[in-house]
Design an enzyme around this catalytic site. Structure first.
Site, PDB file in Angstrom:
ATOM      1  N   LYS A 141       0.851  -1.193   0.000  1.00 28.88           N
ATOM      2  CA  LYS A 141       0.000   0.000   0.000  1.00 28.88           C
ATOM      3  C   LYS A 141       0.886   1.241   0.000  1.00 28.88           C
ATOM      4  O   LYS A 141       2.103   1.156   0.090  1.00 28.88           O
ATOM      5  CB  LYS A 141      -0.895  -0.011   1.231  1.00 28.88           C
ATOM      6  CG  LYS A 141      -1.971  -1.084   1.157  1.00 28.88           C
ATOM      7  CD  LYS A 141      -3.061  -0.746   2.119  1.00 28.88           C
ATOM      8  CE  LYS A 141      -4.104  -1.840   2.170  1.00 28.88           C
ATOM      9  NZ  LYS A 141      -4.946  -1.696   3.347  1.00 28.88           N
ATOM     10  N   HIS A 144       2.440   6.701   3.150  1.00 28.49           N
ATOM     11  CA  HIS A 144       2.086   8.120   3.160  1.00 28.49           C
ATOM     12  C   HIS A 144       3.007   8.909   4.097  1.00 28.49           C
ATOM     13  O   HIS A 144       3.834   8.335   4.809  1.00 28.49           O
ATOM     14  CB  HIS A 144       0.605   8.329   3.470  1.00 28.49           C
ATOM     15  CG  HIS A 144       0.154   7.623   4.702  1.00 28.49           C
ATOM     16  ND1 HIS A 144       0.419   8.096   5.960  1.00 28.49           N
ATOM     17  CD2 HIS A 144      -0.521   6.468   4.867  1.00 28.49           C
ATOM     18  CE1 HIS A 144      -0.085   7.271   6.842  1.00 28.49           C
ATOM     19  NE2 HIS A 144      -0.658   6.273   6.211  1.00 28.49           N
ATOM     20  N   HIS A 147       3.701   7.851   7.568  1.00 25.32           N
ATOM     21  CA  HIS A 147       4.704   6.826   7.854  1.00 25.32           C
ATOM     22  C   HIS A 147       6.102   7.437   7.943  1.00 25.32           C
ATOM     23  O   HIS A 147       6.933   6.995   8.720  1.00 25.32           O
ATOM     24  CB  HIS A 147       4.678   5.728   6.785  1.00 25.32           C
ATOM     25  CG  HIS A 147       3.419   4.915   6.810  1.00 25.32           C
ATOM     26  ND1 HIS A 147       2.572   4.825   5.732  1.00 25.32           N
ATOM     27  CD2 HIS A 147       2.854   4.171   7.785  1.00 25.32           C
ATOM     28  CE1 HIS A 147       1.548   4.061   6.039  1.00 25.32           C
ATOM     29  NE2 HIS A 147       1.693   3.649   7.289  1.00 25.32           N
TER      30      HIS A 147
HETATM   31  N1  ARG Z   1       0.260  -0.191   9.746  1.00 22.23           N
HETATM   32  C1  ARG Z   1      -0.509   0.794  10.452  1.00 22.23           C
HETATM   33  C2  ARG Z   1      -0.901   1.920   9.512  1.00 22.23           C
HETATM   34  O1  ARG Z   1      -0.239   2.162   8.548  1.00 22.23           O
HETATM   35  C3  ARG Z   1       0.211   1.396  11.618  1.00 22.23           C
HETATM   36  C4  ARG Z   1       0.515   0.428  12.729  1.00 22.23           C
HETATM   37  C5  ARG Z   1       0.710   1.127  14.019  1.00 22.23           C
HETATM   38  N2  ARG Z   1       1.032   0.243  15.086  1.00 22.23           N
HETATM   39  C6  ARG Z   1       0.195  -0.559  15.756  1.00 22.23           C
HETATM   40  N3  ARG Z   1       0.676  -1.321  16.697  1.00 22.23           N
HETATM   41  N4  ARG Z   1      -1.082  -0.573  15.481  1.00 22.23           N
HETATM   42  O2  ARG Z   1      -1.875   2.609   9.766  1.00 22.23           O
END
Ligand code: ARG
Length: 580
Positions: A141, A144, A147
């Site tokens: 994906k 963005h 991140h």
């Molecule tokens: N992969 C998730 C996202 O891009 C963020 C994860 C954050 N960490 C967690 N333990 N939920 O939105």
């Protein structure tokens, strides 16, 4: 250093106040440095009467100013303290100038990269076990800007904790499970190419994902086969799993390269996939404790105080599979067992605030005391970050853009030096610009990103910090300073030197402040001021053409300024450059 002075002051204060000698170190903790003033010379330390009365001796005066006056009246100057005054309810102290200079410079030379990190301020903080979870992109994906923010903020927090002596585990919790893999599995044979995958894994996976997604909207057959692939994946079909694993592996390899450019790294690439089974175990535990409720909204946990479901969290799909929050519950429990941490910090954008509040609450309901050791550090949105390709889709694009814009600016600048690897230097400066721009404000605030503003060479930017660092470094080429501890103090009595030394004296307090609320802006502001002070000193103090003794003392001074500037930049995640 600063603590030596604090102790001298504290001893006298304790004596005058008739405090037992044990309270001396508490009094020392209450003594603060004074921010440097642009226009006039400030005192070096101050002691607020309010901080002294907290849990300490009861003040006999109600009025703080009067109390400060009274105390100051009883204190006397000595060989260390050269002036005592009062201001706004505090007693102020000036240290003998030559002592201050000698002391600060010797301390920096001695401590090097540890300067300001091992003082008494941190005695209770070190040796804790800290987990920082950050970056955590979703494979296939879009990466963005959120991140990117998570990556640099998490990296800073991890650096900071490590610097003051904590054991830090850096975790990247990948979004490596879910329907995107169903789509990739179903459509890779039609839309994907092995060559492209190898050449450009992240881009290609995303392209294929977008194509299959679009096709699935029109063609129900594709949608069904995506669901089917996901079912096979969930069911542990070896063929499906090996494709998934391949996509995951090459994505991680690619990310690792980009993280390296950014100066970030991880001890563990974990991910949601790891917790799909474990979340079933957690659900069973909850079930056995009677905490799972089947409602018309699905299987939920009641989070309300009243027990009336006025607030709840859905933790299981109707087909029994886990959700984002269920996997996070399992991950938290697993990390508690595996690491027995003292604190765990999650770094994501503020839209997930509620998610983490719920998560911590559920952990508490499950009887996990460690829930109190978990913390979410939220950050705001970045608007307007565009690259030549348009909206940011890949992290790499942002780094490339920063580098190429910086290269252009360097080529246009008359002061630029011949460099061995201009592109590498441009990248380091460009990243410094991104980081400083991002860390200037409160993390939770949104901000508008502007390339030209971020890349200005003067003003409060990362480019300015790099420029100052390189300039200080180039001074060292003039003459190699003897590494002797004795230097001619008479050439270091200018106000600009004193102001810089006073600022250097504050470094540990600034780091402490960053640790208190995990905000980098205190350090950014500090370093920008240090940069401005250093530039004034650079303009004022002659090195070339002055006597060898004077040049030696001044070079030592500049070398130490460069050291602290570089240390601070590295904590922020910036790689200081020596030439530009
Ligand atoms: N992969 C998730 C996202 O891009 C963020 C994860 C954050 N960490 C967690 N333990 N939920 O939105």
């Amino acid at each position: 250093m600063a603590w030596h002075f604090r102790r001298v002051i504290a001893e006298q204060v304790s004596r005058v106040l008739g405090l037992p000698s044990e309270s001396c170190s508490r009094v020392a903790q209450c003594i603060q440095t004074v921010p440097v003033h642009r226009k006039h010379e400030s005192p070096d330390f101050q002691l607020f009467m309010t901080s002294l009365s907290e849990g300490g001796p009861n003040g006999t005066f109600s009025n703080q100013e009067e109390r400060a006056e009274q105390l100051a009246g009883k204190l006397v100057c000595d060989s260390v303290i050269s002036d005592i005054g009062t201001t706004r309810g505090s007693v102020t102290f000036k240290i003998n100038r030559d002592l201050l200079t000698r002391n600060v410079l010797q301390q920096i030379s001695k401590d090097g990269s540890l300067y300001g990190l091992n003082t008494e301020l941190f005695s209770e903080l070190s040796r804790r076990k800290t987990i920082v979870e950050y970056s955590s992109p979703n494979i296939a994906k879009k990466f963005h800007v959120g991140h990117l923010r998570s990556t640099i903020i998490g990296n800073f927090i991890a650096n900071l904790k490590q610097a003051v002596g904590n054991e830090v585990v850096r975790i990247n919790y990948l979004g490596d499970w879910g329907l995107q893999f169903g789509l990739l599995g179903a459509g890779f044979s039609s839309f994907g190419s092995k060559e492209k995958l190898l050449a450009n894994p992240l881009q290609h996976l995303f392209e294929v994902y977008v194509k299959v997604n679009t096709a699935a909207e029109k063609d129900n057959g594709i949608k069904l086969s995506a669901q089917e692939f996901l079912r096979r994946l969930e069911g542990g079909d070896p063929h499906a799993l090996s494709l998934w694993m391949h996509f995951r592996d090459i994505s991680i390899q690619e990310y690792a390269k980009i993280y390296k450019r950014l100066g970030a790294h991880f001890d563990d690439y974990s991910g949601e996939s790891f917790y799909k089974e474990k979340s079933q175990e957690v659900l069973k535990q909850l079930e056995s404790k009677g905490l799972l409720l089947k409602t018309d909204k699905g299987t939920v946990i009641d989070l309300s105080e009243e027990g009336n479901l006025s607030s709840y969290s859905t933790v299981m799909r109707s087909d029994g599979t886990s959700l984002y929050i269920t996997r996070d519950m399992a991950a938290a429990v697993d990390r508690m067992e595996r690491y027995n941490f003292d604190e765990m910090i999650y770094v994501t954008d503020k839209s997930q605030k509620n998610h983490f509040q719920q998560l911590f609450k559920i952990l508490k309901i499950m009887g996990k005391d460690q829930a109190d050791r978990c913390q979410h550090v939220p950050f705001g949105l970045v608007q307007g970050m565009k690259t030549r390709r348009g909206e940011v889709v890949f992290l790499e694009d942002v780094l490339d853009e920063a580098r190429s814009r910086m290269l252009q600016n360097m080529a246009a600048s008359e002061t630029s030096k011949q460099l061995d690897d201009p592109s590498d230097t441009a990248e380091k400066i460009g990243i410094a610009a991104l980081i400083v721009q991002d860390f200037k404000g409160q993390l939770v605030s949104d901000y508008h990103f502007d390339w030209d503003q971020a890349l200005q060479s003067t003003g409060d930017t990362g480019v300015f910090l790099q420029y100052t660092h390189a300039r200080l470094h180039s001074l060292q080429a003039l003459r190699c300073p003897r590494d002797t501890e004795d230097f001619e103090i008479a050439s270091l009595r200018e106000p600009c030197v004193i102001a810089t030394l006073q600022h250097l004296l504050r470094y540990d307090e600034v780091i402490y402040k960053c640790l208190e609320d995990l905000q980098p802006r205190y350090l950014v502001t500090y370093l920008l001021s240090l940069g401005h002070l250093a530039n004034v000193a650079h303009r004022t103090l002659q090195v070339k053409g002055s006597s060898s003794e004077a040049a030696h003392a001044r070079l030592l001074f500049f070398k130490n300024v460069q050291m602290v500037l570089g240390n601070g930049m590295k904590l922020l995640g910036i790689t200081p450059v020596n030439n530009m």
